[in-house]
Design an enzyme around this catalytic site. Structure first.
Site, PDB file in Angstrom:
ATOM      1  CB  SER A  21     -17.600  23.062  22.375  1.00 45.82           C
ATOM      2  OG  SER A  21     -16.881  24.082  21.761  1.00 45.82           O
ATOM      3  NE  ARG A  74      -9.663  21.289  26.686  1.00 47.46           N
ATOM      4  CZ  ARG A  74      -9.590  22.584  26.353  1.00 47.46           C
ATOM      5  NH1 ARG A  74     -10.632  23.222  25.856  1.00 47.46           N
ATOM      6  NH2 ARG A  74      -8.458  23.254  26.518  1.00 47.46           N
ATOM      7  CG  HIS A 126     -15.580  30.095  23.222  1.00 47.50           C
ATOM      8  ND1 HIS A 126     -14.500  30.077  24.084  1.00 47.50           N
ATOM      9  CD2 HIS A 126     -15.630  28.864  22.662  1.00 47.50           C
ATOM     10  CE1 HIS A 126     -13.921  28.889  24.020  1.00 47.50           C
ATOM     11  NE2 HIS A 126     -14.576  28.137  23.187  1.00 47.50           N
TER      12      HIS A 126
END
Lengths: 263, 263
Positions: free
Chosen positions: A85, A103, A99
């Site tokens: 992240s 995952r 950003h």
């Protein structure tokens, strides 16, 4: 630990290092500082934060945590989740915030991947940067399946949205969640493809805009738009919700927040 | 509009003006600026914001809105909600932030009141201020029922709490929700009693600390603690949740957020 989990962990950790190395080439002297933490139910994370002169604050985090009950609506029971992240908050308002989250999640009965990346200008809007960012994502995803980019683009438009302000968070990007083809190697290839396209999507923008002069008024606008970013992350972001409800490290979860914001 | 609703509205609007007048006595030249807004389902609000030299930012809002479906878990169906909501963010870090909310809510089948006030130091902690604040609340509530203060004190401790940081938001105060005695006049007396005790609880603290010198380091701490305040309001506050899910005015809901915060 399954073989798939180990592969995902190695990939995310290598990607974390690759991005850190690339970001540091833009930063004259400041360097990322690493904090390692342990999760209450096993596993933990490596949080890397840079506070510099180009990156006013950047965080590139890896985590891999076990939990007894999956805290979101889309699954139940014990789980393992690992991911990367990252976020940037640039000093120069001509440089947008970027950003990325990727995952891999595994429960007793299923496994899936999720994530994406998106671009948020902080007051200085360049349509050509948006075009470059999206083209890079599209080109990468098209190598796997030309249907992915349009779908992930649309999902990003829906996800990176502030209902209370009736606006998108920024210029969009790509987003996918609970994605599983039934074949881990195919899902893993998607993570690798998205991960590998991230630096080509953002670095040329930072290199191009790095020396653009800015005014005190630009900083006022930047600070107000950073506030909207805080609102998104605390009110809507699934990663923040997941982190708190799975009892993650609050410092690691909240290090996505900007160095400053004003309301 | 029921008679009880009209009484509640008049009371909240008068209290709003009383608090504004009192706050302005501390502020050399800046004055509250009023914005009126209309709610999508009827009703609206009067938002009053001061950006001054003592009050870096203060908001004292009244609203009275209708809705088709009560957006929280404790009731259903059409409703009317009216209340006062206020917050201060003081320039001088020796002056704590104070918050008060008082509300009256009516559905087809029931009506209730809720609210409270609490004190949050921004780095400069004075136990004697906490004592004064709580003593004032206790003295007022004891005139109605000596069981109220201990209960509302405990509820404030539970409510004004940041689970992810494992700490109380500040020095506590009083909090109650979905309170109904079965007799509106008794509930209304409680709102009046709490409302009337607010200025005596906070003004002497502001008067006493107003000229205390502070350092640049004090401001750094203040800015970090303001960030925790943002986290509380966006992650946990029922008023914020209620506001967004009842489609309230985002500017009015978010004007509780501090003028600046840093992470």
């Amino acid at each position: 630990m399954s073989h798939a989990s180990s592969q995902a962990i190695s990939f995310f950790q290598a990607l974390q290092q690759e991005i850190i190395d690339a970001f540091e080439t833009l930063e004259p002297t400041a360097r990322f500082e690493k904090t390692e933490w342990e999760h209450i139910h096993g596993g933990g994370g490596k949080m890397q934060v840079l506070r510099g002169n180009v990156f006013e604050k950047a965080a590139v985090n890896w985590s891999g945590v076990h939990g007894e009950t999956f805290p979101m609506d889309d699954a139940k029971g014990p789980f393992f989740a690992t991911g990367i992240s990252l976020i940037t908050h640039m000093k120069n308002p001509h440089l947008p915030t970027v950003h990325m989250n990727l995952r891999y999640i595994e429960t007793a009965t299923e496994s899936w991947i999720g994530g994406g990346y998106d671009l948020t200008p902080m007051g200085c809007v360049y349509p050509e940067d948006k075009e470059h960012f999206h083209k890079t994502a599209k080109k990468a995803l098209d190598t796997l399946d030309p249907e992915l980019y349009p779908r992930f683009f649309r999902q990003a438009q829906e996800y990176f949205f502030l209902p209370h302000r009736g606006k998108e968070r920024g210029m969009g990007g790509i987003f996918f969640d609970h994605h599983h083809s039934g074949d881990f190697m195919q899902d893993f290839a998607l993570l690798q493809t998205v991960g590998a396209s991230f630096l080509p999507a953002i670095l040329p923008i930072y290199q191009k805009r790095q020396s653009t002069p800015y005014s005190p008024e630009d900083l006022v606008v930047q600070s107000k738009l950073r506030a909207h970013y805080v609102e998104f992350n605390l009110l809507y972001d699934r990663g923040t919700k997941f982190g708190f409800s799975s009892r993650g490290n609050p410092e690691a979860i909240l290090c996505s927040l900007p160095p400053s914001a004003s309301w």
